[in-house]
Design an enzyme around this catalytic site. Structure first.
Site, short mmCIF file in Angstrom:
data_model
loop_
_atom_site.label_atom_id
_atom_site.label_comp_id
_atom_site.label_asym_id
_atom_site.label_seq_id
_atom_site.Cartn_x
_atom_site.Cartn_y
_atom_site.Cartn_z
N LYS A 46 -91.87 -26.65 -17.19
CA LYS A 46 -92.16 -25.22 -17.03
C LYS A 46 -91.31 -24.61 -15.91
O LYS A 46 -90.76 -23.53 -16.09
CB LYS A 46 -93.65 -24.99 -16.71
N ARG A 98 -104.86 -21.64 -16.56
CA ARG A 98 -105.11 -23.07 -16.78
C ARG A 98 -106.53 -23.33 -17.25
O ARG A 98 -106.89 -24.49 -17.44
CB ARG A 98 -104.88 -23.83 -15.49
N ARG A 148 -89.33 -36.74 -10.47
CA ARG A 148 -89.33 -35.53 -9.64
C ARG A 148 -89.88 -35.83 -8.24
O ARG A 148 -89.41 -35.28 -7.25
CB ARG A 148 -90.18 -34.45 -10.33
N ARG A 180 -93.49 -33.57 -3.09
CA ARG A 180 -94.88 -33.29 -3.44
C ARG A 180 -95.68 -34.58 -3.51
O ARG A 180 -95.38 -35.45 -4.34
CB ARG A 180 -94.94 -32.57 -4.79
N ARG A 229 -104.22 -35.25 -12.92
CA ARG A 229 -103.67 -33.93 -13.32
C ARG A 229 -103.56 -33.84 -14.83
O ARG A 229 -103.86 -32.79 -15.42
CB ARG A 229 -102.30 -33.71 -12.67
#
Ligand code: AMP
Length: 190
Positions: A14, A89, A128, A134, A146
């Site tokens: 995204k 969400r 990532r 993160r 998640r």
């Protein structure tokens, strides 16, 4: 206004595709994850409220998210449109978004839903995590939470937009440019 919901599980691409969509269509990027990380970095009250949920890979409660989005929309009504990235969400967030856009006399033009198999998501998020800094990208347990939160609470949001004939499924595996071409073709039909 061209108002797009960019939808998909964590790691679906995204953020990457948002950048390309913004460059082509000149939209205001509204990423709730980015907004929360900014609040966290600045140590605001809102950031403190969100932190525990984010650290554990859980969704931040609806009322916190909705208030933050409402404020951002009101501040940017001069934009050509919005790209909502990581929001809504939950179905309650989707309903609230429709209500707040109606107040401004606008609505969602369409939803782009990126479809990516689960193992590919996990691989991408771990990759990532090597550079994103993160914490929620670096721990398999948090990544699984998640994805579970997505399946339990977020996946039904696609049905919400399907009922409004606004859902566009896009295969999210392949080169960034070929996926973007498919997204552009869908947006050009909105
Ligand atoms: P993201 O950058 O979109 O992956 O979001 C990172 C984290 O921020 C999520 O795991 C949630 O804890 C929180 N978050 C972001 N957007 C939302 C939202 N729309 N509703 C609830 N929590 C959110």
């Amino acid at each position: 206004m061209l108002n797009i919901v960019l939808f998909g599980p964590p790691g679906a691409g995204k953020g990457t595709q948002s950048e390309k969509i913004i460059a082509k269509y000149d939209l205001k990027h509204l990423s709730t994850g980015d907004l929360f990380r900014k609040h966290l970095g600045e140590g605001t009250d809102l950031g403190k409220k969100a932190q525990g949920f984010m650290d554990n890979g859980k969704l931040v409660p609806d009322e916190i998210v909705i208030g933050m989005v409402e404020e951002t929309i009101a501040d940017h009504m001069d934009a050509n449109g919005f790209i909502f990235d990581g929001f809504p969400r939950t179905v309650a967030q989707a309903e609230a978004l429709d209500t707040m856009l109606e107040k401004h006399g606008i609505g969602i033009s369409g939803m782009i839903s990126l479809e990516v198999p689960e193992q590919e998501l996990i691989n991408r998020i771990l990759e990532r995590g090597k550079t994103s800094g993160r914490a929620d990208d670096q721990n398999r347990g948090k990544i699984s939470t998640r994805i579970e939160e997505y399946e339990n609470k977020t996946a039904p949001v696609a049905g919400f937009y399907r009922k409004q004939n606004k859902l566009n499924n896009i295969h999210g595996v392949g080169s960034i440019d070929s996926i973007f071409n498919d997204i552009s073709a869908a947006i050009d039909n909105f």
